[in-house]
Each structure stands twice: as structure tokens, then as C-alpha cells.
Write a protein that holds these residues in place. Structure first.
Motif, PDB file in Angstrom:
ATOM      1  N   ILE A 114       4.817  -7.896   1.440  1.00  0.00           N
ATOM      2  CA  ILE A 114       4.561  -9.333   1.440  1.00  0.00           C
ATOM      3  C   ILE A 114       5.902 -10.062   1.534  1.00  0.00           C
ATOM      4  CG2 ILE A 114       3.499 -11.252   0.212  1.00  0.00           C
ATOM      5  CD1 ILE A 114       1.485  -9.122   1.037  1.00  0.00           C
ATOM      6  N   THR A 115       6.173 -10.651   2.682  1.00  0.00           N
ATOM      7  CA  THR A 115       7.452 -11.341   2.881  1.00  0.00           C
ATOM      8  C   THR A 115       7.406 -12.786   2.407  1.00  0.00           C
ATOM      9  OG1 THR A 115       6.858 -12.094   5.105  1.00  0.00           O
ATOM     10  CG2 THR A 115       7.906  -9.941   4.925  1.00  0.00           C
ATOM     11  N   GLY A 116       6.205 -13.310   2.161  1.00  0.00           N
ATOM     12  CA  GLY A 116       6.056 -14.705   1.774  1.00  0.00           C
ATOM     13  C   GLY A 116       5.482 -15.547   2.892  1.00  0.00           C
ATOM     14  N   LYS A 117       5.681 -15.114   4.134  1.00  0.00           N
ATOM     15  CA  LYS A 117       5.158 -15.873   5.272  1.00  0.00           C
ATOM     16  C   LYS A 117       3.640 -15.781   5.350  1.00  0.00           C
ATOM     17  CE  LYS A 117       9.317 -15.364   8.113  1.00  0.00           C
ATOM     18  NZ  LYS A 117       9.874 -14.899   9.402  1.00  0.00           N
ATOM     19  N   GLU A 118       3.069 -14.718   4.771  1.00  0.00           N
ATOM     20  CA  GLU A 118       1.628 -14.503   4.837  1.00  0.00           C
ATOM     21  C   GLU A 118       0.889 -15.235   3.730  1.00  0.00           C
ATOM     22  OE1 GLU A 118       3.819 -12.222   3.957  1.00  0.00           O
ATOM     23  OE2 GLU A 118       4.129 -10.874   5.645  1.00  0.00           O
ATOM     24  N   GLY A 119       1.614 -15.724   2.725  1.00  0.00           N
ATOM     25  CA  GLY A 119       1.006 -16.251   1.517  1.00  0.00           C
ATOM     26  C   GLY A 119       1.025 -15.191   0.434  1.00  0.00           C
ATOM     27  N   ASP A 120       0.542 -15.549  -0.737  1.00  0.00           N
ATOM     28  CA  ASP A 120       0.574 -14.639  -1.878  1.00  0.00           C
ATOM     29  C   ASP A 120      -0.806 -14.207  -2.350  1.00  0.00           C
ATOM     30  OD1 ASP A 120       3.419 -14.528  -2.303  1.00  0.00           O
ATOM     31  OD2 ASP A 120       3.291 -16.597  -2.990  1.00  0.00           O
ATOM     32  N   LEU A 121      -1.854 -14.809  -1.810  1.00  0.00           N
ATOM     33  CA  LEU A 121      -3.206 -14.506  -2.262  1.00  0.00           C
ATOM     34  C   LEU A 121      -4.154 -14.488  -1.075  1.00  0.00           C
ATOM     35  CD1 LEU A 121      -5.007 -14.164  -4.872  1.00  0.00           C
ATOM     36  CD2 LEU A 121      -5.458 -16.615  -4.682  1.00  0.00           C
ATOM     37  N   PHE A 122      -4.999 -13.472  -1.036  1.00  0.00           N
ATOM     38  CA  PHE A 122      -6.004 -13.399   0.029  1.00  0.00           C
ATOM     39  C   PHE A 122      -7.308 -12.911  -0.566  1.00  0.00           C
ATOM     40  CE2 PHE A 122      -8.373 -12.235   3.697  1.00  0.00           C
ATOM     41  CZ  PHE A 122      -7.859 -12.974   4.759  1.00  0.00           C
ATOM     42  N   SER A 123      -8.373 -13.630  -0.291  1.00  0.00           N
ATOM     43  CA  SER A 123      -9.710 -13.226  -0.690  1.00  0.00           C
ATOM     44  C   SER A 123     -10.596 -13.287   0.543  1.00  0.00           C
ATOM     45  CB  SER A 123     -10.248 -14.157  -1.778  1.00  0.00           C
ATOM     46  OG  SER A 123     -11.564 -13.793  -2.137  1.00  0.00           O
ATOM     47  N   GLY A 124     -11.291 -12.191   0.816  1.00  0.00           N
ATOM     48  CA  GLY A 124     -12.114 -12.176   2.024  1.00  0.00           C
ATOM     49  C   GLY A 124     -13.203 -11.134   1.960  1.00  0.00           C
ATOM     50  N   PHE A 125     -13.964 -11.062   3.047  1.00  0.00           N
ATOM     51  CA  PHE A 125     -15.126 -10.173   3.125  1.00  0.00           C
ATOM     52  C   PHE A 125     -14.768  -8.904   3.885  1.00  0.00           C
ATOM     53  CE2 PHE A 125     -16.734 -14.507   2.729  1.00  0.00           C
ATOM     54  CZ  PHE A 125     -17.590 -14.374   1.634  1.00  0.00           C
ATOM     55  N   ALA A 126     -15.158  -7.796   3.334  1.00  0.00           N
ATOM     56  CA  ALA A 126     -14.803  -6.491   3.902  1.00  0.00           C
ATOM     57  C   ALA A 126     -15.503  -6.245   5.235  1.00  0.00           C
ATOM     58  CB  ALA A 126     -15.165  -5.384   2.922  1.00  0.00           C
ATOM     59  N   GLN A 127     -14.715  -5.729   6.185  1.00  0.00           N
ATOM     60  CA  GLN A 127     -15.239  -5.152   7.417  1.00  0.00           C
ATOM     61  C   GLN A 127     -14.735  -3.704   7.413  1.00  0.00           C
ATOM     62  OE1 GLN A 127     -17.190  -6.188   9.744  1.00  0.00           O
ATOM     63  NE2 GLN A 127     -17.203  -8.426   9.737  1.00  0.00           N
ATOM     64  N   VAL A 128     -15.646  -2.758   7.233  1.00  0.00           N
ATOM     65  CA  VAL A 128     -15.260  -1.388   6.912  1.00  0.00           C
ATOM     66  C   VAL A 128     -15.283  -0.493   8.150  1.00  0.00           C
ATOM     67  CG1 VAL A 128     -15.779   0.617   5.476  1.00  0.00           C
ATOM     68  CG2 VAL A 128     -16.225  -1.686   4.598  1.00  0.00           C
ATOM     69  N   PHE A 129     -14.188   0.309   8.280  1.00  0.00           N
ATOM     70  CA  PHE A 129     -14.062   1.251   9.392  1.00  0.00           C
ATOM     71  C   PHE A 129     -13.589   2.596   8.835  1.00  0.00           C
ATOM     72  CE2 PHE A 129     -13.276  -3.030  10.881  1.00  0.00           C
ATOM     73  CZ  PHE A 129     -14.162  -3.141  11.941  1.00  0.00           C
TER      74      PHE A 129
END
Length: 560
Positions: A397-412
Motif C-alpha cells: 500500500i503506497t498510499g495512492k490507492e487509499g487505506d481502506l477498501f470494502s467490496g464484494f467478492a468475485q471468486v476465481f
């Protein structure tokens, strides 16, 4: 100071009960006088099929001449290499990480069987470097690593290029950002000649680490493959190997808990590859040094990122060479109290002594930032824990992506199926791509996945989706990505139980990764879980999958 510098080769050259061994040495061209000299193994990962490695035989020849000039006998031999860049995204990538163990095993076998007194190792691509260092630690005879060097940048249409440009170009072509002709020209011009991939990807990360650790002479990691600096290093290396033979300075005298922490510190300051984690754990384990994931996290919490280097930044190793090389950066970190200077090195001097005549860094440039005004106040490598990774996971995490992510799984259940979904625009904003059964055992071989992350970045989805996996990422990967999830799916880790639509939360502030389902639901899913059969049932990968330790233990095969 050692009384003699040939304590191992003398067991062949001066043993009257071994006439056949001596006859064979004469057959190689040795003279009577040569039988009194130290013998140095000169091993490279040379092979023609990869720009990272194709020039290593030339380096090996120069080093052999230097060894001879300083009164020793040099014997060249080769070990294997695997091109990460060429095997990436194919079934061949499963052999990349396992090749590290083959490299270490083969070098150990030759040096110990042939009774060489010292060793000079010449790596090119990613796994070559830790593989050689692990062999040096096992053998523990005076040894020096000479990095093959980084590639110069490519150039097309007014822009500098590197290997990741070629991967990301496909994503750009698929969304119509560039034409077919531009796509082809980027591929043709991305790699102009010999040397390892030019950014702060895995090869350059590990080379920089090994220099900070003291196993190379100064400037080795930042001297480009085709530079005069690299030629000068080869010409002088005989002087240094003879010096440490005389002083009997061995790898276990150099690679210590402190020098490993120096290496991690530099890698974090440079924004290095997450592959640092498995390789540094493996090196520490080989050296019988107690290093854990939490130790890496603790260093990460206190070291700022000061290097504006690709993949997340703008510059390449060639720019570090122009700035004055890695020693200038190490000296700056030493002066500011981030690095310990009393560690021994292959020059026979301490890190601090090596840096005495190195100039101070000037901040009249945009490559390296001051520690008081860093790119990021603490490191980019995040060791995450949670119900998804009770034994740890690694995020970059470089900081450019943000620090928190919440999302719905797409499984492969494979990288290929995930790649197809990305290319066919089936991934949408807010998704968390889950790629599983690609760990050390389940892959097998824990393949890197630069393809999906490059496709994501090329399709402008870098800040809109996340990707998690029990596999790992290339040093060229960037975006909101988490790898090394342990336990892996093949071993019944929770990642195996994720279903499409499940909520996944990645918190890079509190360093957690969570599957948002109840404990009751987890129990229900665990009862239904049946581990799939291993993907292979013979050959090297079968042996590897049955002996490899987890990612959190460095994926080693000799110390389970």
C-alpha cells in the motif's frame, strides 16, 4: 587472519591418496603452481533466453580473469534461471519460486563436492539472488555476490519504457486507449538489451537488500548491466575475494539479525517489492536468524518511503545510478539513524567504513526525497491479519490507492479465469477479485500475478477494485492488492470458503483483512470443504508441493 586461504581445495590438491582427482585437475589446465592456490567457484545464472541473464557469462569471464590476476584459480560453473517476465501468466510461472531452491541446492552441491575455498555468485533475475545467498549461507565459506545489473530503459514516442509498460499496454489497448500499432511498438521497444527489469521490482529490490546486508561491494546493485561501473566491479572483484579469504570472513559473519534489518529498512525506503518478504524470511531461516512477519511490520511502521521509483513512482534504477548509486542512499539512512553501520561486509570493512568517502546526497532532484518530507511517512508493506489471514498476508500500500477498501467478492480458482474476466470487462467498481489455489502448495509454486494487476491498471481500475490471493505479486505490481494469504486455500484456509458476493474488508490502517460472514456460516462452509487434488502428481513441482513451507515461513523446503 587465516593461515592459509585454500583450506578446502588442499584436500584434493595435496592429498596423496587422491591421484585421480589431481589428474583431472591437471586435465583442466592447472599447473603445479596452481595446486598451491585457493580455488574459487564462480557461479552464474547465465542462459541466453532472458535479457536479465543473457550477459552473465561475459561477467563471469571478467571475474575469472580478476581471480587469476590476484593469484587464485577460478572455476566457472552454471546454475539454472527462470525468466519471471516470460513465464508470467503461464503455467511456467509455477516453476519460478521453486527455482530458488534448485539454485541453492545446486550451488551447495558443486561447491562442497568440488572443495572450493570461496564463491562468487552472479545472479540476474529475481529468484537468482536469494537462491545464491541461501547457498552461500549453507556453505559458509568466503563469498561475494556480483549483481548482473539492471537494464537500461526502453524508449518510444517520447516516453521511457520498461517491462511493466508492455504488460500495461495490453490493458490500454483493450479499452481503446492506444492503437494496435502503438501496442506493438511498446512491446518492441520496452527491453533494449541486457539486464534485470529496471524499476524497483523484485530483482532490484533484492540486489539493493543484499548490498545493504554487506554481501556485495558498494555500487553493485545500482550499476547497470552495460555500464562501465559494472565492468570495473568485475575487474576488482578478485582483490576482494582474496581479502576475505585471508581474513576468513564468511557469510554468517556478515548476514546477522542487524544486517537483515538494514536490508529491510533500505527496501522499505525504496518502496521495494513485496517479494522481499518471502525471500528475506528464507534468507533469515537459512542463517538460523529468528525473523518473523511482525518484525518486518515493525520496521515498516518506522521507515518512510523516500524513493520515487517505479512501479508506483516515476524513476528507474538507471536514475539511481545517475544520482550516485545505492551507497548514497545507504549513507543518508545511516546518518539519520535508520541503518546500523557496524556490520561487516565483503570488503573486509564495516558498512560505515565503506561509506566514509561516499558523497552526501543532494535533494536538488526528484528521485529521492528528504526523510522530513517523504513520499509516505511510513512503509508500504503491510502485514495484515484477520479471519482471512490468521497467519498473515502481505499488502503493498503506497498510499495512492487509499487505506481502506470494502467490496464484494468475485471468486476465481485460477489466475487465467480472473484475467479473462478483467479483459472481458466483467469486473466492476467495488469488486474484490479473489484468486485462490495459487499458493506455494496449491499453485504449486505460488506464481506471481503481474498480468491481472497490469490489466487492472491499464483499464483504469486501480483505485476502484481490490485483488486478494494466496499467491503473490510481481515487484512490478501496484494497486490495492493483497497476497501471501496464509493459510492458503489448498490447506483449507478461509480464502477457500469465500463465495461470490461476500463482503471483504481490507484495512491498511489497522492492518486487517476480514471476510464479513458469521462464525456460524464459517463452520457450515468448513464442513462442506474438500481440498482438491494437487495439480501435479509427479516431477519437481510434486516434490516441491509436498515439502514447501507456508509463505509466512519463507516457502523454504529444507527447514519445515
Amino acid at each position: 587472519m587465516a593461515k592459509i586461504i585454500n583450506p578446502f581445495s588442499i584436500k584434493l590438491t595435496k592429498n596423496n591418496t587422491l591421484p585421480a582427482a589431481q589428474a583431472m585437475l591437471y586435465a583442466t589446465g592447472l599447473t603445479e603452481d596452481d595446486f598451491n592456490k585457493a580455488q574459487v567457484g564462480i557461479v552464474s545464472n547465465w542462459y541466453e533466453g532472458n535479457p536479465c541473464n543473457m550477459h552473465l557469462n561475459l561477467i563471469s569471464n571478467k571475474i575469472k580473469s580478476s581471480v587469476k590476476k590476484y593469484g587464485m584459480v577460478g572455476f566457472k560453473f552454471n546454475t539454472i534461471g527462470i525468466s519471471d517476465g516470460m513465464s508470467m501468466g503461464t503455467s511456467g510461472m509455477r516453476y519460478s519460486l521453486p527455482s530458488r531452491e534448485l539454485i541453492a541446492d545446486s550451488i551447495e552441491s558443486v561447491v562442497k563436492a568440488q572443495h572450493y575455498d570461496g564463491l562468487i555468485g552472479i545472479p540476474g533475475c529475481d529468484k537468482n539472488i536469494p537462491g545464491i545467498v541461501m547457498a552461500m549461507l549453507r556453505i559458509n565459506r568466503p563469498s561475494i555476490l556480483v549483481y548482473g545489473g539492471s537494464i537500461s530503459s526502453g524508449y518510444y514516442n517520447g516516453k521511457k519504457l520498461n517491462i511493466v509498460s508492455a504488460f500495461e499496454a495490453l490493458g490500454e489497448k483493450n479499452i481503446g486507449k492506444i492503437s494496435e500499432l502503438e501496442y506493438k511498438n511498446i512491446i518492441k521497444h520496452a527491453c533494449p538489451g541486457p539486464g534485470a527489469c529496471g524499476g524497483m521490482y523484485t530483482a532490484n529490490t533484492m540486489a539493493s537488500c543484499i548490498e545493504a546486508m554487506g554481501m556485495t561491494i558498494p555500487y553493485s546493485s545500482s550499476s547497470l548491466a552495460n555500464s562501465n561501473f559494472k565492468k570495473k566491479e568485475c575487474v576488482n572483484i578478485g582483490f576482494y575475494i582474496k581479502k576475505i579469504l585471508k581474513k576468513n570472513i564468511k557469510p554468517l559473519d556478515i548476514i546477522t539479525n542487524t544486517s537483515i534489518k538494514n536490508a529491510i529498512t533500505l527496501a522499505i525506503a525504496l518502496g521495494g517489492s513485496t517479494n522481499l518478504v518471502i525471500h528475506i524470511l528464507a534468507i533469515a531461516k537459512t542463517a538460523n536468524i529468528d525473523l518473523k512477519l511482525d518484525d518486518i511490520q515493525n520496521i515498516n511502521n518506522n521507515v518512510p518511503i523516500i524513493a520515487n521509483l517505479k512501479p508506483s513512482g516515476d524513476f528507474l534504477m538507471e536514475d539511481i545510478q545517475s544520482l550516485g548509486g545505492i551507497p548514497i542512499i545507504i549513507k543518508y539512512l545511516l546518518k539519520e539513524g535508520y541503518i546500523e553501520g557496524d556490520c561487516m561486509t565483503v570488503t573486509g570493512k564495516t558498512i560505515k567504513k565503506n561509506l566514509e568517502n561516499i558523497p552526501d546526497i543532494s535533494f536538488n532532484q526528484k528521485i529521492i526525497y528528504p526523510l522530513l518530507n517523504p513520499i509516505k511517512k511510513n512503509g508500504h508493506i503491510r502485514i495484515l491479519y484477520g479471519n482471512l489471514a490468521p497467519e498473515g498476508a502481505v499488502a503493498k500500500i503506497t498510499g495512492k490507492e487509499g487505506d481502506l477498501f470494502s467490496g464484494f467478492a468475485q471468486v476465481f480458482n485460477s489466475e487465467n479465469s480472473a484475467n479473462e474476466a478483467i479483459i472481458n470487462n466483467k469486473i466492476k467498481k467495488g469488486d474484490v477479485i479473489v484468486i485462490r489455489y495459487v499458493g506455494p502448495k496449491g499453485g504449486p509454486g505460488m506464481p506471481e500475478m503481474l498480468k491481472p494487476t497490469s490489466y487492472i491498471m491499464g483499464a483504469n481500475l486501480g483505485k476502484k477494485i481490490a485483488l486478494i490471493t494466496d499467491g503473490r505479486f510481481s515487484g512490478g505490481s501496484h494497486g490495492f492488492v493483497v497476497g501471501h494469504i496464509t493459510p492458503e486455500a489448498q490447506n483449507g484456509g478461509l480464502i477457500a470458503l469465500i463465495e461470490n458476493g461476500d463482503i471483504i474488508i481490507i484495512d491498511a490502517i489497522n492492518n486487517t483483512i476480514t471476510l464479513k460472514i458469521t462464525k456460524k456460516e464459517i463452520k457450515i462452509r468448513k464442513k462442506k470443504f474438500i481440498a482438491p487434488l494437487l495439480k501435479v502428481n509427479s516431477g519437481y513441482l510434486y516434490k516441491y508441493s509436498n515439502t514447501v513451507s507456508s509463505a509466512s515461513n519463507g516457502c523454504v523446503t529444507d527447514k519445515l
